[in-house]
Motif scaffolding. Sequence first.
Motif, PDB file in Angstrom:
ATOM      1  N   THR A 179       0.842  -1.193   0.000  1.00 12.69           N
ATOM      2  CA  THR A 179       0.000   0.000   0.000  1.00 12.69           C
ATOM      3  C   THR A 179       0.875   1.240   0.000  1.00 12.69           C
ATOM      4  N   ASP A 180       0.448   2.240  -0.712  1.00 10.19           N
ATOM      5  CA  ASP A 180       1.188   3.504  -0.757  1.00 10.19           C
ATOM      6  C   ASP A 180       1.002   4.252   0.564  1.00 10.19           C
ATOM      7  N   LEU A 181       2.021   4.303   1.360  1.00 10.87           N
ATOM      8  CA  LEU A 181       1.986   4.984   2.659  1.00 10.87           C
ATOM      9  C   LEU A 181       2.840   6.248   2.643  1.00 10.87           C
ATOM     10  N   GLY A 182       3.022   6.808   1.450  1.00 11.44           N
ATOM     11  CA  GLY A 182       3.887   7.977   1.312  1.00 11.44           C
ATOM     12  C   GLY A 182       3.489   9.135   2.198  1.00 11.44           C
ATOM     13  N   ASP A 183       2.205   9.437   2.269  1.00 11.35           N
ATOM     14  CA  ASP A 183       1.749  10.562   3.087  1.00 11.35           C
ATOM     15  C   ASP A 183       2.020  10.314   4.571  1.00 11.35           C
ATOM     16  N   LEU A 184       1.864   9.067   5.013  1.00 14.75           N
ATOM     17  CA  LEU A 184       2.104   8.750   6.420  1.00 14.75           C
ATOM     18  C   LEU A 184       3.587   8.779   6.749  1.00 14.75           C
ATOM     19  N   LEU A 185       4.402   8.352   5.811  1.00  9.96           N
ATOM     20  CA  LEU A 185       5.848   8.332   6.047  1.00  9.96           C
ATOM     21  C   LEU A 185       6.421   9.731   6.254  1.00  9.96           C
ATOM     22  N   LYS A 186       5.750  10.744   5.718  1.00  3.92           N
ATOM     23  CA  LYS A 186       6.226  12.112   5.881  1.00  3.92           C
ATOM     24  C   LYS A 186       6.085  12.600   7.324  1.00  3.92           C
ATOM     25  N   ASN A 187       5.214  11.957   8.095  1.00  5.02           N
ATOM     26  CA  ASN A 187       4.908  12.450   9.439  1.00  5.02           C
ATOM     27  C   ASN A 187       5.501  11.597  10.555  1.00  5.02           C
ATOM     28  N   ILE A 188       6.257  10.568  10.218  1.00  2.45           N
ATOM     29  CA  ILE A 188       6.775   9.685  11.260  1.00  2.45           C
ATOM     30  C   ILE A 188       7.983  10.302  11.948  1.00  2.45           C
ATOM     31  N   GLN A 189       8.228   9.828  13.167  1.00  6.18           N
ATOM     32  CA  GLN A 189       9.415  10.230  13.913  1.00  6.18           C
ATOM     33  C   GLN A 189      10.079   8.951  14.423  1.00  6.18           C
ATOM     34  N   PRO A 190      10.919   8.334  13.591  1.00  4.14           N
ATOM     35  CA  PRO A 190      11.480   7.017  13.949  1.00  4.14           C
ATOM     36  C   PRO A 190      12.553   7.062  15.017  1.00  4.14           C
ATOM     37  N   VAL A 221      16.373   0.334   7.721  1.00  9.12           N
ATOM     38  CA  VAL A 221      15.669   1.603   7.940  1.00  9.12           C
ATOM     39  C   VAL A 221      14.280   1.579   7.303  1.00  9.12           C
ATOM     40  N   GLU A 222      14.177   1.043   6.103  1.00  6.33           N
ATOM     41  CA  GLU A 222      12.878   1.018   5.413  1.00  6.33           C
ATOM     42  C   GLU A 222      11.849   0.187   6.185  1.00  6.33           C
ATOM     43  N   GLU A 223      12.283  -0.931   6.721  1.00  3.74           N
ATOM     44  CA  GLU A 223      11.371  -1.778   7.508  1.00  3.74           C
ATOM     45  C   GLU A 223      10.960  -1.083   8.794  1.00  3.74           C
ATOM     46  N   ARG A 224      11.908  -0.400   9.434  1.00  2.00           N
ATOM     47  CA  ARG A 224      11.585   0.354  10.641  1.00  2.00           C
ATOM     48  C   ARG A 224      10.579   1.463  10.333  1.00  2.00           C
ATOM     49  N   ASP A 225      10.791   2.181   9.246  1.00  2.00           N
ATOM     50  CA  ASP A 225       9.877   3.268   8.884  1.00  2.00           C
ATOM     51  C   ASP A 225       8.476   2.741   8.576  1.00  2.00           C
ATOM     52  N   LEU A 226       8.390   1.534   8.002  1.00  2.00           N
ATOM     53  CA  LEU A 226       7.086   0.935   7.737  1.00  2.00           C
ATOM     54  C   LEU A 226       6.316   0.719   9.037  1.00  2.00           C
ATOM     55  N   VAL A 227       7.030   0.295  10.073  1.00  5.18           N
ATOM     56  CA  VAL A 227       6.399   0.085  11.380  1.00  5.18           C
ATOM     57  C   VAL A 227       5.783   1.381  11.892  1.00  5.18           C
ATOM     58  N   PHE A 228       6.535   2.466  11.808  1.00  2.50           N
ATOM     59  CA  PHE A 228       6.014   3.743  12.307  1.00  2.50           C
ATOM     60  C   PHE A 228       4.902   4.293  11.406  1.00  2.50           C
ATOM     61  N   ALA A 229       4.947   3.950  10.125  1.00  3.70           N
ATOM     62  CA  ALA A 229       3.856   4.360   9.226  1.00  3.70           C
ATOM     63  C   ALA A 229       2.568   3.627   9.571  1.00  3.70           C
ATOM     64  N   ILE A 230       2.662   2.342   9.885  1.00  2.00           N
ATOM     65  CA  ILE A 230       1.481   1.580  10.301  1.00  2.00           C
ATOM     66  C   ILE A 230       0.910   2.159  11.591  1.00  2.00           C
ATOM     67  N   ALA A 231       1.820   2.624  12.460  1.00  2.00           N
ATOM     68  CA  ALA A 231       1.374   3.233  13.714  1.00  2.00           C
ATOM     69  C   ALA A 231       0.660   4.563  13.481  1.00  2.00           C
ATOM     70  N   GLN A 232       0.856   5.143  12.301  1.00  2.00           N
ATOM     71  CA  GLN A 232       0.156   6.380  11.946  1.00  2.00           C
ATOM     72  C   GLN A 232      -1.168   6.098  11.242  1.00  2.00           C
ATOM     73  N   CYS A 233      -1.371   4.850  10.835  1.00  2.00           N
ATOM     74  CA  CYS A 233      -2.562   4.487  10.063  1.00  2.00           C
ATOM     75  C   CYS A 233      -3.744   4.264  10.995  1.00  2.00           C
ATOM     76  N   SER A 234      -4.889   4.805  10.648  1.00  2.00           N
ATOM     77  CA  SER A 234      -6.099   4.633  11.451  1.00  2.00           C
ATOM     78  C   SER A 234      -6.937   3.488  10.905  1.00  2.00           C
TER      79      SER A 234
END
Length: 410
Positions: free
Chosen positions: A132-143, A168-181
């Motif tokens: 899934t395209d999580l580009g917008d969520l990745l902009k707001n993460i704080q890993p 790093v990419e796998e870690r960022d995916l985790v924080f992006a999922i944490a931003q997903c509602s």
Amino acid sequence: MEGIIAVAVHTEGLKSFPQECKQTEDLTNGHHSKGTTILNGLTPGNGIKENGNLNGSPYLKTVPISALKQNGLLQSLAAGSHHTKTEEVSSEVERAQEEWDALESIQPVLAEDLTPSPLISFNEALQHFQTTDLGDLLKNIQPTIRRTGLAAISHFLFGPPRLHKDLVEERDLVFAIAQCSLDNGQSVHMRVLQTIYRKLTGTRADCPRYGPHWENVGFQGTDPSTDLRGTGFLGLMHALYFVMDPEILPLARDIYKLSQHPVQNFPFSVMSINMTRIALHALREEVLSKECNRRQQVVAVLNDFYVATFLHLYQLWKSQQNTISDSGHVLKEVELIAKKNPKQILKRLEGYLKERRAGMGHRTSPDTLSHSNPSPGDSGSRTGSQGGKDLNFTGVCELPPEMEGEARLI
């Protein structure tokens, strides 16, 4: 013999009727009697001739009942009465149909709704987010934690190692999922929610999206999404991993059983979300980087750390006979130990799983492991909690930034 009744009729309206008066049958007693002509309600002999005129009016005569049935006037009157009744019945039918249509529109019963959705595995749900395209969520993460000045220098010299670049990419995916509602329009999201509920409760059918039944698995209201504000969809992903891994499912059910205890009860799902929050903090503070680098994985390490932290909480909660009023104190202690000694926490989980694999899990409860590996602060912590104040529970998202690291029940 067909009965005859004497009625007054106009000659011109009944030209086909015979002129003579026929005998009538007394319908009440079945005896025959001579027909009596009634002229406008008067009988002959009262100054009225039977076959004559009355003050110039046409004479009236008797007719048989069968003839009345063929009379157009009476047929039209009868038809009018029947038409009125038909209209009344039709209006009632229309009203009933409108009410039924309204009921169907409010709560339709469809055959496909009775079919439960297929359970979803953790890997299938993870693959959904990976594609899934999580580009917008990745902009707001704080890993990672932003450090400046002496804190940055001290962390660089004495802090934990940095995460390998290929992780790093796998870690960022985790924080992006944490931003997903939680999204009602995503079938994967709904299947995750239903899988958690069905695996914990043992039910086979899906449950409604909203309702008080969610409190049975430890959410605080009728909508589970309101409890996910601190961890996003990652809170559900960790719960899904807990109930879908056959090796750790017995532990999940042991903890769920304790959460239903009449005295030591606690909201299972809310407590699970707190374990996810602790795991996220540990990953952001880089205390898991060494283990991630060693195993060359981030998601798997985070899952194990989540389960290990939940196991440690279970051991403390059960052995110290904690109650919901102790939750703040216990969560704070669990977070402190987990982030200070992540290796020890993970080893405790590994020991628990080894015992189960060796066939001893059914005779050894998880809380017995806590006595072989006591954590600092175990002794006397129950006494200290009894003297403490009752906690005000709040959501993680409502905490000010400087209090983000503190452990509180969401």
